[in-house]
Design a protein around this motif. Structure first.
Motif, PDB file in Angstrom:
ATOM      1  N   LEU A   1       0.824  -1.203   0.000  1.00 53.76           N
ATOM      2  CA  LEU A   1       0.000   0.000   0.000  1.00 53.76           C
ATOM      3  C   LEU A   1       0.859   1.254   0.000  1.00 53.76           C
ATOM      4  CD1 LEU A   1      -2.857  -0.978   2.492  1.00 53.76           C
ATOM      5  CD2 LEU A   1      -2.837  -1.120   0.002  1.00 53.76           C
ATOM      6  N   ARG A   2       1.982   1.197   0.715  1.00 52.81           N
ATOM      7  CA  ARG A   2       2.875   2.357   0.706  1.00 52.81           C
ATOM      8  C   ARG A   2       3.468   2.565  -0.679  1.00 52.81           C
ATOM      9  NH1 ARG A   2       5.886   4.330   5.728  1.00 52.81           N
ATOM     10  NH2 ARG A   2       4.401   3.941   7.406  1.00 52.81           N
ATOM     11  N   GLY A   3       3.871   1.474  -1.342  1.00 53.37           N
ATOM     12  CA  GLY A   3       4.396   1.609  -2.688  1.00 53.37           C
ATOM     13  C   GLY A   3       3.362   2.141  -3.655  1.00 53.37           C
ATOM     14  N   TYR A   4       2.109   1.691  -3.506  1.00 54.47           N
ATOM     15  CA  TYR A   4       1.029   2.172  -4.365  1.00 54.47           C
ATOM     16  C   TYR A   4       0.807   3.668  -4.155  1.00 54.47           C
ATOM     17  CZ  TYR A   4      -3.696   2.599  -6.290  1.00 54.47           C
ATOM     18  OH  TYR A   4      -4.799   3.000  -7.002  1.00 54.47           O
ATOM     19  N   ALA A   5       0.765   4.097  -2.891  1.00 57.47           N
ATOM     20  CA  ALA A   5       0.563   5.523  -2.621  1.00 57.47           C
ATOM     21  C   ALA A   5       1.756   6.350  -3.093  1.00 57.47           C
ATOM     22  CB  ALA A   5       0.317   5.733  -1.126  1.00 57.47           C
ATOM     23  N   ALA A   6       2.966   5.822  -2.956  1.00 64.70           N
ATOM     24  CA  ALA A   6       4.142   6.564  -3.390  1.00 64.70           C
ATOM     25  C   ALA A   6       4.141   6.804  -4.882  1.00 64.70           C
ATOM     26  CB  ALA A   6       5.409   5.803  -2.980  1.00 64.70           C
ATOM     27  N   GLN A   7       3.436   5.965  -5.651  1.00 63.62           N
ATOM     28  CA  GLN A   7       3.322   6.151  -7.094  1.00 63.62           C
ATOM     29  C   GLN A   7       2.171   7.072  -7.464  1.00 63.62           C
ATOM     30  OE1 GLN A   7       5.360   5.088  -9.414  1.00 63.62           O
ATOM     31  NE2 GLN A   7       6.718   4.042  -7.988  1.00 63.62           N
ATOM     32  N   GLY A   8       1.511   7.687  -6.486  1.00 63.32           N
ATOM     33  CA  GLY A   8       0.475   8.674  -6.767  1.00 63.32           C
ATOM     34  C   GLY A   8      -0.938   8.195  -6.570  1.00 63.32           C
ATOM     35  N   GLY A   9      -1.154   6.950  -6.152  1.00 64.30           N
ATOM     36  CA  GLY A   9      -2.500   6.441  -5.949  1.00 64.30           C
ATOM     37  C   GLY A   9      -3.067   6.863  -4.604  1.00 64.30           C
ATOM     38  N   ALA A  10      -4.384   6.939  -4.536  1.00 65.98           N
ATOM     39  CA  ALA A  10      -5.076   7.248  -3.284  1.00 65.98           C
ATOM     40  C   ALA A  10      -5.526   5.944  -2.644  1.00 65.98           C
ATOM     41  CB  ALA A  10      -6.285   8.154  -3.546  1.00 65.98           C
ATOM     42  N   VAL A  11      -5.248   5.783  -1.356  1.00 71.44           N
ATOM     43  CA  VAL A  11      -5.588   4.575  -0.619  1.00 71.44           C
ATOM     44  C   VAL A  11      -6.500   4.971   0.539  1.00 71.44           C
ATOM     45  CG1 VAL A  11      -4.736   2.613   0.717  1.00 71.44           C
ATOM     46  CG2 VAL A  11      -3.415   3.466  -1.211  1.00 71.44           C
ATOM     47  N   LEU A  12      -7.663   4.313   0.613  1.00 67.77           N
ATOM     48  CA  LEU A  12      -8.592   4.488   1.730  1.00 67.77           C
ATOM     49  C   LEU A  12      -8.831   3.123   2.339  1.00 67.77           C
ATOM     50  CD1 LEU A  12     -10.564   6.158   3.450  1.00 67.77           C
ATOM     51  CD2 LEU A  12     -12.311   5.711   1.718  1.00 67.77           C
ATOM     52  N   THR A  13      -8.477   2.959   3.599  1.00 70.31           N
ATOM     53  CA  THR A  13      -8.634   1.680   4.269  1.00 70.31           C
ATOM     54  C   THR A  13      -9.220   1.903   5.650  1.00 70.31           C
ATOM     55  OG1 THR A  13      -7.462  -0.331   4.996  1.00 70.31           O
ATOM     56  CG2 THR A  13      -6.286   1.751   5.182  1.00 70.31           C
ATOM     57  N   THR A  14      -9.772   0.859   6.224  1.00 67.12           N
ATOM     58  CA  THR A  14     -10.338   0.931   7.567  1.00 67.12           C
ATOM     59  C   THR A  14      -9.529   0.063   8.508  1.00 67.12           C
ATOM     60  OG1 THR A  14     -11.856  -0.936   7.247  1.00 67.12           O
ATOM     61  CG2 THR A  14     -12.641   1.248   6.595  1.00 67.12           C
TER      62      THR A  14
END
Length: 614
Positions: free
Chosen positions: A171-184
């Motif tokens: 998830l950190r790698g995904y966000a570092a590439q510019g993606g938005a992450v919403l998790t609970t």
């Protein structure tokens, strides 16, 4: 970017709504965590955003509500609980079905399995997957369309710490590439470990919206982690000194100390510091192997990079460097800079430019779903077998019309077994979707779209035609083999028999598809097919008997009149086809099936329009 504005769920009787006027943002390049205990409204908030529950408020994904996003799988990846897939499917087959629905190439499935460390388990049935493997497969499904946003509901719940560390790194790698992450999450330590922003809920209401640094400073309790071979003795001494200090007159000394025994050699001390604990251990001669200030975290955990047991090669190392941070960074609570990129995962495993989904996408999806579903094949085989047995019994006793022998339809049965089998195949086409919703990553539920309906009608109709041809051929061959070539005599009106037989099976298959789509159940789809001979046919026969009178005019010569009035003259051979259709339509079974299909089409249209108005 996700914007949730005024989300409010429907009232639950006399209870307050599960979510009440919730507003927050989840920005690209950041991980936003909805934090709260059980029943705080986290899952309900996600379902409201995904339009899976009725309520008020607006959820915008890059400025558009979900129902106005043309290709949701390209915009949004969703993981809500376990993977909703048939347990008999393989991991590769499941992802290829989803890829066909999203309009991505089939080899994208293998890339995603490699990404999540499941390439060695691509051909394993999903029923044998562990919780950690299931979570990895869910992420692979969510990332198939290279979405801009990920929405996950407690993805690390019930998995091992190493699996959770791997998930957090991805998830950190995904966000570092510019993606938005919403998790609970319901775990404060997990939220502090992975979040850039923490939105705290309680009883469905927003109570805090904080940056990660502010959250860690205000919400995490500092503690002293102690490891000693005499941990129990040290814990008892610290509690005794705290209790004695409570009765002293010096307020600076009187501090409440809480000691929690973590294991046989490890304790956590709250309300104190390293100096005070170390001095107490020194005074009593207790050796200490570890003494450190913590903020309620468990420290670094080495992530489990692959779940299929394969060693990490050069490609895996490159992928890990690109998509996941090292273990120490993956678990450290320090904030990290945002590094926007043109698209998430724009490296080795991403397709630079995914093709736009074409009009044949629903048909490709339905074909993959039908081929991958063994239940339909088993139903077809059972229908052929039962039809052959009944045909042999009818041919042995003699006296039965050849049409009954070839179709395996005794007079005692309201419908032939093949018709019920075709209806069940059609009902499975939609019923299995609601039981194992393969389209869940797209909208979280099965959409009632016109394209998907047409694809299911085409595939189920083709399956019914194939089943009807197999039954006719198998019954004829079995009767001739056992009782000789004269067991099945010639039939004068074989075109009428063939057309009527195939039309009956196709109509039953379509009735099953429509009924299962309306009532969201395979059982109800089959019940609608059974209702045709049990309820609708007697009703049609009763109406025909009541209104039956000597006809003053006849339909004889209708094909010739239609041909003469047509703008384009059709061949004379079509007249025979028109007569066949007229004869079949006037039969009670044909009239009843036509009436049932018309009613189901109307019901399906109403449910589809209602779904669009939600």
């Amino acid at each position: 970017m996700i914007q949730a504005i005024g989300l409010t769920s429907e009232p639950r009787g006399e209870l307050p709504p599960a979510v009440d006027d919730l507003t927050f943002e989840a920005r690209p390049g950041r991980i936003t965590v909805l934090l709260g205990p059980a029943a705080a409204g986290k899952t309900t908030a996600l379902r409201l955003m995904l339009q899976l529950e009725y309520g008020r408020g607006v959820a915008l994904f890059r400025g558009r509500p979900l129902h106005r996003v043309p290709h949701p799988a390209r915009e949004l990846g969703v993981v809500l609980g376990d993977v909703p897939a048939h347990p008999a499917r393989t991991a590769r087959g499941h992802l290829r079905i989803l890829g066909a629905a999203a309009g991505v190439p089939a080899d994208r499935a293998d890339d995603m399995l490699d990404l999540v460390g499941l390439s060695g388990l691509a051909d394993q049935r999903l029923g044998g997957f562990s919780r950690g493997m299931d979570r990895r497969l869910g992420l692979a499904a969510a990332l198939l369309g290279d979405p801009h946003t990920l929405v996950l509901d407690e993805p690390a719940e019930g998995v091992s710490p190493r699996e959770a560390a791997w998930l957090h790194g991805l998830l950190r790698g995904y966000a570092a590439q510019g993606g938005a992450v919403l998790t609970t999450s319901r775990n404060v330590k997990e939220a502090a470990r992975i979040a850039d922003r923490v939105v705290t809920l309680e009883d469905g209401r927003l109570i805090a919206d904080q940056e990660a640094a502010d959250f860690r400073r205000t919400r995490l309790r500092p503690r002293v982690a102690v490891r000693s071979p005499h941990a129990d003795r040290l814990a008892a001494l610290l509690i005794d000194e705290s209790q004695r200090a409570d009765h002293t007159s010096d307020p600076a000394v009187g501090r409440a100390v809480e000691v929690v025994r973590e294991s046989g050699t490890r304790i956590s001390v709250y309300g104190s510091n390293c100096a005070a604990v170390g001095e107490a251990a020194f005074r009593h001669g207790i050796p200490v192997h570890r003494l450190a200030d913590e903020t309620g975290d468990t420290g670094p955990v080495v992530p489990l990079h692959r779940a299929d047991g394969r060693p990490q090669g050069l490609a895996d190392d490159t992928m890990s460097d690109t998509l996941a941070l090292p273990a120490a960074e993956a678990t450290a609570p320090a904030p990290r800079p945002v590094r926007p990129a043109p698209a998430p995962f724009a490296g080795r495993l991403a397709i630079p430019r995914l093709p736009a989904p074409g009009p044949a996408r629903p048909l490709r999806y339905e074909l993959r779903r039908a081929v991958g579903d063994r239940a339909g094949l088993l139903v077809a085989a059972a229908s052929v077998l039962v039809s052959v047995v009944l045909a042999l019994l009818l041919a042995r006793h003699g006296g039965a019309p050849m049409s009954r022998v070839l179709t395996g339809w005794p007079r005692q049965l309201p419908f032939p077994p093949a018709a019920l089998g075709a209806g069940l195949i059609g009902a499975l086409a939609f019923g299995q979707e609601f039981r194992y919703p393969a389209l869940a990553p797209e909208r979280g539920s099965v959409p009632r779209r016109l394209g998907l309906l047409l694809a299911k009608l085409l595939v189920s109709g083709a399956a019914a035609l194939a089943l009807g041809g197999c039954v006719l051929a198998a019954d004829d061959a079995a009767a001739r083999t056992l009782f000789g070539p004269d067991a099945v005599t010639g039939i004068a009106e074989r075109p009428v028999l063939t057309a009527g037989w195939l039309g009956l099976l196709v109509g039953c298959a379509w009735a099953g598809v429509l009924a299962a789509g309306v009532f969201r159940s395979t059982t109800m789809g089959l019940a609608a097919v059974l209702a045709v001979p049990v309820l609708v046919v007697p009703l049609v026969q009763h109406v025909q008997h009541v209104v039956a009178e000597p006809a003053a005019r006849s339909l004889a010569g209708l094909p010739a009149r239609l041909r003469s009035s047509a703008l384009v003259q059709w061949p004379s051979g079509i007249d025979q086809g028109v007569l066949v259709v007229m004869r079949l339509a006037t039969q009670p079974v044909g009239s009843a099936l036509t009436l049932s299909l018309a009613a189901l089409v109307c019901a399906y249209t109403l449910t589809m329009r209602r779904g669009r108005m939600r």
